[in-house]
Design a protein around this motif. Structure first.
Motif, short mmCIF file in Angstrom:
data_model
loop_
_atom_site.label_atom_id
_atom_site.label_comp_id
_atom_site.label_asym_id
_atom_site.label_seq_id
_atom_site.Cartn_x
_atom_site.Cartn_y
_atom_site.Cartn_z
N GLN A 75 0.84 -1.19 0.00
CA GLN A 75 0.00 0.00 0.00
C GLN A 75 0.87 1.24 0.00
OE1 GLN A 75 -1.92 1.04 3.77
NE2 GLN A 75 -1.60 -1.07 4.39
N GLN A 76 0.29 2.30 -0.53
CA GLN A 76 1.04 3.53 -0.72
C GLN A 76 0.07 4.67 -0.53
OE1 GLN A 76 3.01 3.56 -4.51
NE2 GLN A 76 4.79 4.57 -3.64
N ASP A 77 0.41 5.56 0.38
CA ASP A 77 -0.40 6.76 0.62
C ASP A 77 -1.88 6.44 0.75
OD1 ASP A 77 1.93 8.23 0.48
OD2 ASP A 77 1.77 8.38 -1.70
N GLY A 78 -2.19 5.41 1.48
CA GLY A 78 -3.59 5.15 1.80
C GLY A 78 -4.35 4.32 0.79
N SER A 79 -3.70 3.87 -0.28
CA SER A 79 -4.45 2.98 -1.18
C SER A 79 -3.72 1.65 -1.31
CB SER A 79 -4.67 3.63 -2.54
OG SER A 79 -3.43 3.90 -3.14
N ILE A 80 -4.51 0.59 -1.18
CA ILE A 80 -3.95 -0.77 -1.22
C ILE A 80 -3.74 -1.18 -2.66
CG2 ILE A 80 -4.54 -3.17 -0.69
CD1 ILE A 80 -5.87 -2.12 1.86
N ALA A 81 -2.63 -1.88 -2.90
CA ALA A 81 -2.28 -2.28 -4.27
C ALA A 81 -3.39 -3.12 -4.88
CB ALA A 81 -0.97 -3.07 -4.25
N PRO A 82 -3.70 -2.91 -6.16
CA PRO A 82 -4.78 -3.68 -6.79
C PRO A 82 -4.46 -5.17 -6.88
CG PRO A 82 -3.68 -2.25 -8.39
CD PRO A 82 -3.15 -1.88 -7.05
N ASP A 83 -3.16 -5.52 -6.92
CA ASP A 83 -2.83 -6.95 -7.01
C ASP A 83 -2.47 -7.53 -5.64
OD1 ASP A 83 -0.51 -5.57 -6.64
OD2 ASP A 83 0.69 -6.85 -7.96
N ILE A 84 -3.14 -7.01 -4.61
CA ILE A 84 -2.80 -7.43 -3.25
C ILE A 84 -2.96 -8.93 -3.06
CG2 ILE A 84 -5.15 -6.93 -2.41
CD1 ILE A 84 -1.93 -6.45 -0.38
N ARG A 85 -3.90 -9.56 -3.77
CA ARG A 85 -4.13 -10.99 -3.55
C ARG A 85 -2.90 -11.82 -3.91
NH1 ARG A 85 -7.58 -14.09 -5.74
NH2 ARG A 85 -8.06 -12.97 -7.64
N ALA A 86 -2.22 -11.43 -5.00
CA ALA A 86 -1.03 -12.16 -5.41
C ALA A 86 0.04 -12.08 -4.32
CB ALA A 86 -0.49 -11.57 -6.71
#
Lengths: 283, 265
Positions: A75-86
């Protein structure tokens, strides 16, 4: 080892901040964990240990700052990475309350660790191949509870459930294990057992382990490095051996009694090493 | 003496009921009085006409079971209607219920879905049956469709409430492995709610058998058709036979379904 190759750190946290309505949970946390380390996270209740671990797994978005695991952004500046599941597929998370699905058999709870890799049509039909089931049973054998494989998870004791959760990390082939108070709900015997397994996963499989602990003596016994949190700030980051009652008392002030009561009675380093536990994972 | 805590300082009488409770009772009785006229309450007519009632009741006995084969066949058809109406409703209530659950769906999904389910639930099976008869003609199929729509609305609400009461921690345990949203539901949510879902479904099946036994009155097949005919023909002995068959069947089904529930949970 340090200088030969610039291997990226397993976990890198920069300027992480999180404020809940009631309190400041994390305050400018900076932390780097090298690959293969086993780090203890200590602190009083409410010091931010759980919150920090939950941010690393991307369960919660921070207000500010950045976390990378295995060189990929969580995550970066309050938004979680879209590919967090991987990324989560490579992170094993162990919970204080085990978080198994009570009504599913133990082996199915372990197979959940494969969900990311199993094709979706098969996972939605709850069908696993023989070799996948074999892997789950081997993982259960590695933590010593293979004979309970087809029982519902609810029928197991707390220590056995936590070992099933570790078996799930094993089939996940997690590179990083985040353990949030894994022994806080266990009796002393099961607690040692689980810590011993975590240490073996770190030693023999090269898993990077970050384990939050309430009792400092376990930190000193199992982890070379300790990070101490107090009111959301890192107040100590260094060798566990250098933790003395005096230093802890200074760091935690009035909370010291709660944290180190046991240690003050019997110095942790005198706790005898377990015998007969070591070969569990080696098989 | 003064340092010993004394029970005498606490009153032995419970505190008096507040004005709120008195007011609530007053409103309740006012509503009862107000409804008396609208409901056309004539309790004394029961006494005045008691002789007529006795004559009327006597006509039901002895029950006339001459046509029991037809009654039984139609009762079985009634159960068939209930089975299909319930099964189709369960199949639809699973996605609709999951989409009505606050803790799974975003607000722009669960709000419209809940209103849709409210609508399905608000309208009685009999009304749906009359509408479906226009669409698919007289007969059991209209009954199945009516039960299907109404029961979907009921079960979706019950299913959603069960989902909203789950323990979120196992779901997080599944999420931690990198599972997708559907896998989280299948492995983390469904196992937790399954016993309740089974229980609700069986309960709705029981009440659907009861509902299906009157659907025939509007022409949607089953024992209700027979019931309607014998009542309209003033055949009270036969009516008694039909009623007995309904009572026995419904009781049997309730007993069996209670057993299944115990065994499944």
């Amino acid at each position: 080892m340090m200088n030969s190759q610039p291997t990226p750190p397993a976990i890198e946290i920069r300027r992480l901040g999180k404020t809940f309505p009631s309190c400041k949970a994390l305050d400018d946390v900076n932390l780097t964990v090298a690959t293969g380390e086993m780090v203890a996270l200590i602190g009083a209740s409410g010091s931010g240990k759980s919150t920090l671990l939950r941010h690393i797994a991307g369960f919660v978005a921070a207000d500010a700052g950045e976390i990378a695991v295995l060189d990929r952004v969580v995550q970066q500046d309050g938004s979680i990475a879209p590919d967090i599941r991987a990324l989560r597929a490579q992170i094993g998370f162990v919970f204080q309350q085990f978080n198994l699905v009570n009504r599913l058999p133990v082996v199915t709870n372990v197979l959940v660790g494969l969900l990311y890799r199993v094709p979706v049509w098969r996972s939605l039909l709850m069908r696993f191949t023989v070799s996948e089931r074999q892997r789950a049973l081997e993982a259960l054998a590695a933590v010593g509870i293979e004979k309970f494989a087809w029982q519902r998870a609810a029928t197991l004791s707390g220590g056995q459930q936590q070992r099933a959760a570790l078996a799930r990390c094993l089939v996940q082939e997690a590179k990083v294990i985040l353990a949030d108070e894994p022994i806080a709900s266990l009796d002393p015997e099961s607690a040692r057992n689980v810590m011993e397994l975590l240490a073996q996963m770190n030693r023999e499989r090269g898993c990077t382990v970050v384990v939050s602990l309430h009792q400092v003596e376990f930190a000193i016994k199992y982890c070379r490095r300790t990070v101490a949190l107090h009111r959301g700030r890192v107040v100590y980051d260094g060798p566990s051996a250098a933790l003395t009652p005096q230093l802890l008392g200074e760091l935690y002030g009035a909370d010291a009694e709660e944290l180190f009561g046991m240690m003050l009675d019997s110095p942790a380093l005198k706790i005898p090493a377990d015998k007969g536990m070591a070969p569990l994972l080696a098989a | 003496m003064a340092t010993v805590p004394s029970v005498q300082e606490v009153s032995l009488r419970p505190p008096p009921a507040g004005i709120g409770a008195t007011l609530a009772w007053g409103v309740f009785f006012l509503v009862l009085i107000w409804s008396w006229q609208g409901a056309d309450m004539r309790p004394f007519d029961l006494l005045k006409d008691s002789d007529n009632m006795r004559v009327f009741a006597r006509e039901f006995f002895p029950p006339d079971f001459h046509e029991w084969r037809i009654y039984l066949e139609e009762m079985v058809v009634t159960v068939h209607i209930a089975i299909w109406g319930t099964v189709l409703a369960i199949v639809c209530a699973i996605p609709c219920g999951l989409m009505s659950a606050e803790n799974l769906a975003p607000v722009w999904v669960y709000q419209p879905m809940r209103r849709l389910m409210d609508a399905c639930r608000a309208i009685n099976e009999m009304v749906f049956a009359m509408l479906f008869i226009v669409a698919v003609g007289l007969g059991p199929f209209a009954g199945v469709l009516a039960l299907w729509v109404h029961t979907t609305g009921v079960l979706a609400k019950l299913f959603a409430e069960a989902v909203e009461a789950i323990d979120p921690r196992p779901v997080e345990g599944v999420r931690a492995t990198g599972a997708n949203a559907l896998e989280e539901i299948l492995y983390g949510v469904i196992p937790q709610v399954l016993p309740l879902w089974i229980s609700y479904s069986l309960y709705r099946f029981e009440s659907n058998v009861r509902s299906a036994s009157v659907l025939g009155i509007v022409g949607a097949g089953g024992i209700g058709v027979v019931l309607h005919e014998v009542i309209r023909g003033f055949e009270y002995a036969q009516t008694a036979a039909v009623l007995i068959i309904i009572i026995v069947s419904v009781t049997l089904i309730d007993l069996v379904s209670a057993r299944i529930r115990q065994w499944a949970i």
